[in-house]
Design a protein around this motif. Structure first.
Motif, PDB file in Angstrom:
ATOM      1  N   VAL A 218      85.382  19.459  71.627  1.00 56.04           N
ATOM      2  CA  VAL A 218      85.556  20.306  70.448  1.00 56.04           C
ATOM      3  C   VAL A 218      87.053  20.504  70.269  1.00 56.04           C
ATOM      4  N   ASP A 219      87.585  20.046  69.137  1.00 51.41           N
ATOM      5  CA  ASP A 219      89.025  20.132  68.911  1.00 51.41           C
ATOM      6  C   ASP A 219      89.311  20.117  67.413  1.00 51.41           C
ATOM      7  N   ASN A 220      90.299  20.918  67.007  1.00 50.44           N
ATOM      8  CA  ASN A 220      90.700  20.967  65.589  1.00 50.44           C
ATOM      9  C   ASN A 220      89.535  21.235  64.648  1.00 50.44           C
ATOM     10  N   GLY A 221      88.609  22.079  65.100  1.00 57.79           N
ATOM     11  CA  GLY A 221      87.489  22.452  64.253  1.00 57.79           C
ATOM     12  C   GLY A 221      86.383  21.423  64.169  1.00 57.79           C
ATOM     13  N   LEU A 222      86.438  20.375  64.993  1.00 57.85           N
ATOM     14  CA  LEU A 222      85.441  19.310  64.957  1.00 57.85           C
ATOM     15  C   LEU A 222      84.777  19.139  66.317  1.00 57.85           C
ATOM     16  N   VAL A 223      83.492  18.835  66.285  1.00 52.39           N
ATOM     17  CA  VAL A 223      82.779  18.381  67.481  1.00 52.39           C
ATOM     18  C   VAL A 223      82.721  16.864  67.391  1.00 52.39           C
ATOM     19  N   THR A 224      83.336  16.188  68.361  1.00 51.47           N
ATOM     20  CA  THR A 224      83.475  14.733  68.258  1.00 51.47           C
ATOM     21  C   THR A 224      82.947  14.043  69.501  1.00 51.47           C
ATOM     22  N   VAL A 225      82.076  13.063  69.277  1.00 51.94           N
ATOM     23  CA  VAL A 225      81.660  12.144  70.337  1.00 51.94           C
ATOM     24  C   VAL A 225      82.561  10.914  70.185  1.00 51.94           C
ATOM     25  N   ASP A 232      83.623   7.121  65.702  1.00 58.25           N
ATOM     26  CA  ASP A 232      83.147   8.276  66.440  1.00 58.25           C
ATOM     27  C   ASP A 232      82.012   8.958  65.682  1.00 58.25           C
ATOM     28  N   LEU A 233      81.280   9.792  66.383  1.00 59.76           N
ATOM     29  CA  LEU A 233      80.294  10.668  65.759  1.00 59.76           C
ATOM     30  C   LEU A 233      80.879  12.069  65.736  1.00 59.76           C
ATOM     31  N   MET A 234      80.872  12.736  64.572  1.00 60.61           N
ATOM     32  CA  MET A 234      81.496  14.055  64.506  1.00 60.61           C
ATOM     33  C   MET A 234      80.836  14.948  63.473  1.00 60.61           C
ATOM     34  N   THR A 235      81.071  16.251  63.652  1.00 64.25           N
ATOM     35  CA  THR A 235      80.605  17.248  62.695  1.00 64.25           C
ATOM     36  C   THR A 235      81.513  18.462  62.796  1.00 64.25           C
ATOM     37  N   MET A 236      81.420  19.354  61.823  1.00 62.86           N
ATOM     38  CA  MET A 236      82.218  20.569  61.824  1.00 62.86           C
ATOM     39  C   MET A 236      81.697  21.547  62.880  1.00 62.86           C
ATOM     40  N   ALA A 238      82.192  24.729  63.047  1.00 61.60           N
ATOM     41  CA  ALA A 238      81.733  25.980  62.437  1.00 61.60           C
ATOM     42  C   ALA A 238      80.320  25.876  61.907  1.00 61.60           C
ATOM     43  N   GLN A 239      79.820  24.658  61.721  1.00 62.67           N
ATOM     44  CA  GLN A 239      78.479  24.452  61.188  1.00 62.67           C
ATOM     45  C   GLN A 239      77.491  24.020  62.266  1.00 62.67           C
ATOM     46  N   MET A 240      77.935  24.061  63.517  1.00 60.16           N
ATOM     47  CA  MET A 240      77.083  23.597  64.606  1.00 60.16           C
ATOM     48  C   MET A 240      76.918  24.675  65.664  1.00 60.16           C
ATOM     49  N   PRO A 241      75.749  25.284  65.751  1.00 66.37           N
ATOM     50  CA  PRO A 241      75.499  26.228  66.833  1.00 66.37           C
ATOM     51  C   PRO A 241      75.577  25.534  68.193  1.00 66.37           C
ATOM     52  N   ASP A 242      76.050  26.272  69.173  1.00 69.31           N
ATOM     53  CA  ASP A 242      76.070  25.801  70.566  1.00 69.31           C
ATOM     54  C   ASP A 242      76.855  24.512  70.747  1.00 69.31           C
ATOM     55  N   ALA A 243      77.995  24.419  70.066  1.00 66.62           N
ATOM     56  CA  ALA A 243      78.841  23.235  70.210  1.00 66.62           C
ATOM     57  C   ALA A 243      79.340  23.095  71.646  1.00 66.62           C
ATOM     58  N   LEU A 244      79.677  24.209  72.283  1.00 70.52           N
ATOM     59  CA  LEU A 244      80.157  24.150  73.669  1.00 70.52           C
ATOM     60  C   LEU A 244      79.051  23.691  74.610  1.00 70.52           C
ATOM     61  N   ALA A 245      77.823  24.154  74.354  1.00 72.44           N
ATOM     62  CA  ALA A 245      76.693  23.705  75.171  1.00 72.44           C
ATOM     63  C   ALA A 245      76.452  22.212  74.976  1.00 72.44           C
ATOM     64  N   PHE A 246      76.624  21.740  73.746  1.00 69.17           N
ATOM     65  CA  PHE A 246      76.443  20.316  73.457  1.00 69.17           C
ATOM     66  C   PHE A 246      77.423  19.461  74.246  1.00 69.17           C
ATOM     67  N   THR A 247      78.695  19.851  74.257  1.00 65.30           N
ATOM     68  CA  THR A 247      79.692  19.058  74.985  1.00 65.30           C
ATOM     69  C   THR A 247      79.395  19.058  76.486  1.00 65.30           C
ATOM     70  N   ALA A 248      79.048  20.235  77.020  1.00 67.34           N
ATOM     71  CA  ALA A 248      78.753  20.306  78.449  1.00 67.34           C
ATOM     72  C   ALA A 248      77.519  19.472  78.794  1.00 67.34           C
ATOM     73  N   LEU A 249      76.499  19.537  77.932  1.00 64.81           N
ATOM     74  CA  LEU A 249      75.279  18.768  78.183  1.00 64.81           C
ATOM     75  C   LEU A 249      75.549  17.272  78.114  1.00 64.81           C
ATOM     76  N   CYS A 250      76.348  16.849  77.143  1.00 68.48           N
ATOM     77  CA  CYS A 250      76.674  15.425  77.020  1.00 68.48           C
ATOM     78  C   CYS A 250      77.357  14.906  78.277  1.00 68.48           C
ATOM     79  N   HIS A 251      78.305  15.668  78.796  1.00 66.35           N
ATOM     80  CA  HIS A 251      79.005  15.226  80.003  1.00 66.35           C
ATOM     81  C   HIS A 251      78.043  15.086  81.181  1.00 66.35           C
ATOM     82  N   GLN A 252      77.111  16.046  81.309  1.00 72.84           N
ATOM     83  CA  GLN A 252      76.184  15.991  82.438  1.00 72.84           C
ATOM     84  C   GLN A 252      75.180  14.855  82.287  1.00 72.84           C
ATOM     85  N   VAL A 253      74.681  14.657  81.071  1.00 71.27           N
ATOM     86  CA  VAL A 253      73.710  13.566  80.870  1.00 71.27           C
ATOM     87  C   VAL A 253      74.398  12.216  81.006  1.00 71.27           C
TER      88      VAL A 253
END
Length: 260
Positions: A218-225, A232-236, A238-253
């Motif tokens: 999560v950087d500069n207001g974007l969630v980016t894979v 890349d795959l990305m979204t805003m 501010a429009q994505m609930p649980d963005a921090l959980a998403f990044t942590a889950l991606c790293h673990q999976v």
């Protein structure tokens, strides 16, 4: 916060005690003093603006321009300052305070208090906006509770970024293990516009296998894979609930999917 009145869970004068379901209080973020100061300044500016109007009228009528014109301009300036403060800060009556506890948080406003344990908060959305170039970032943390209530923590609270980061960390720590267990069972988990499973992550039909993912951030207001090659795959954020959980889950999976 949302427009619904605070649930009357417990009077705010009843502080957390040992054995309380929220645990011990850790830190208070109190916006009530700042709200009182803001209203005091607004009152002084309004009084000054109104007090100068009669003087400006009298001196302008008598053609004492060197007094009447400055008085009129000062009155208009004070009135403009009131409008600017109200437009920028949208001051609230009474203000509110948020208390972090070891097991949750309470939000106090006037004589009402909303109380939630960390397990009762099911989602957090982080939004950081710069109103204009060079200005400080305005942070908003939107929480959704399991009873459907929406709680917004914004700049009316002091050090809201520190408060929001602490809340987001607690919520994320509870979301990720549950979602990771589902992925391990072979399920596909959806967070915002992303779907992820043991094979990779997908957004709107565009899919990256885990070995093609370089990083998720999560950087500069974007969630980016970030892809190793290709788009890349990305979204805003501010429009994505649980963005921090998403990044942590991606790293673990991704680590789980790597061949041993």
């Amino acid at each position: 916060m949302d427009d619904r009145p605070y649930a009357r869970r417990r009077p705010c004068e009843e502080a957390a005690i040992p054995g309380d379901r929220l645990g011990e209080p850790v830190r208070t973020f109190d916006g009530r003093a700042a709200a009182r100061r803001r209203w005091a300044w607004l009152g002084l500016l309004c009084a000054a603006s109104l007090a100068l109007v009669p003087a400006a009228i009298v001196y302008l009528r008598d053609k004492v321009w060197w007094v009447g014109v400055p008085a009129l301009l000062l009155s208009m300036g004070y009135a403009a300052a009131v409008g600017w403060v109200v437009g920028r800060d949208r001051p609230r009556v009474g203000g509110r305070a948020v208390v972090l506890h070891t097991g949750g948080l309470s939000i106090v406003r006037r004589r009402d208090e909303a109380r939630y344990t960390w397990d009762e908060l099911v989602s957090v959305t982080v939004s950081g906006v710069k109103p204009e170039p060079g200005s400080p970032t305005s942070w908003t943390f939107t929480l959704v509770a399991d009873d459907g209530r929406v709680l917004r923590l914004g700049d009316d609270l002091p050090e809201v970024r520190t408060l929001g980061a602490a809340v987001a960390a607690e919520v994320t720590a509870r979301i990720v293990p549950r979602l990771l267990a589902a992925v391990k069972e072979g399920e596909t988990v959806r967070l915002g516009p992303f779907d992820l499973d043991l094979d990779g992550v997908e957004k709107e039909g565009d899919r990256l296998p885990w070995d093609a993912v370089d990083d998720v951030a999560v950087d500069n207001g974007l969630v980016t894979v970030h892809a190793r090659k290709g788009p890349d795959l990305m979204t805003m954020a501010a429009q994505m609930p649980d963005a921090l959980a998403f990044t942590a889950l991606c790293h673990q999976v991704r680590d789980l999917a790597r061949p041993s």
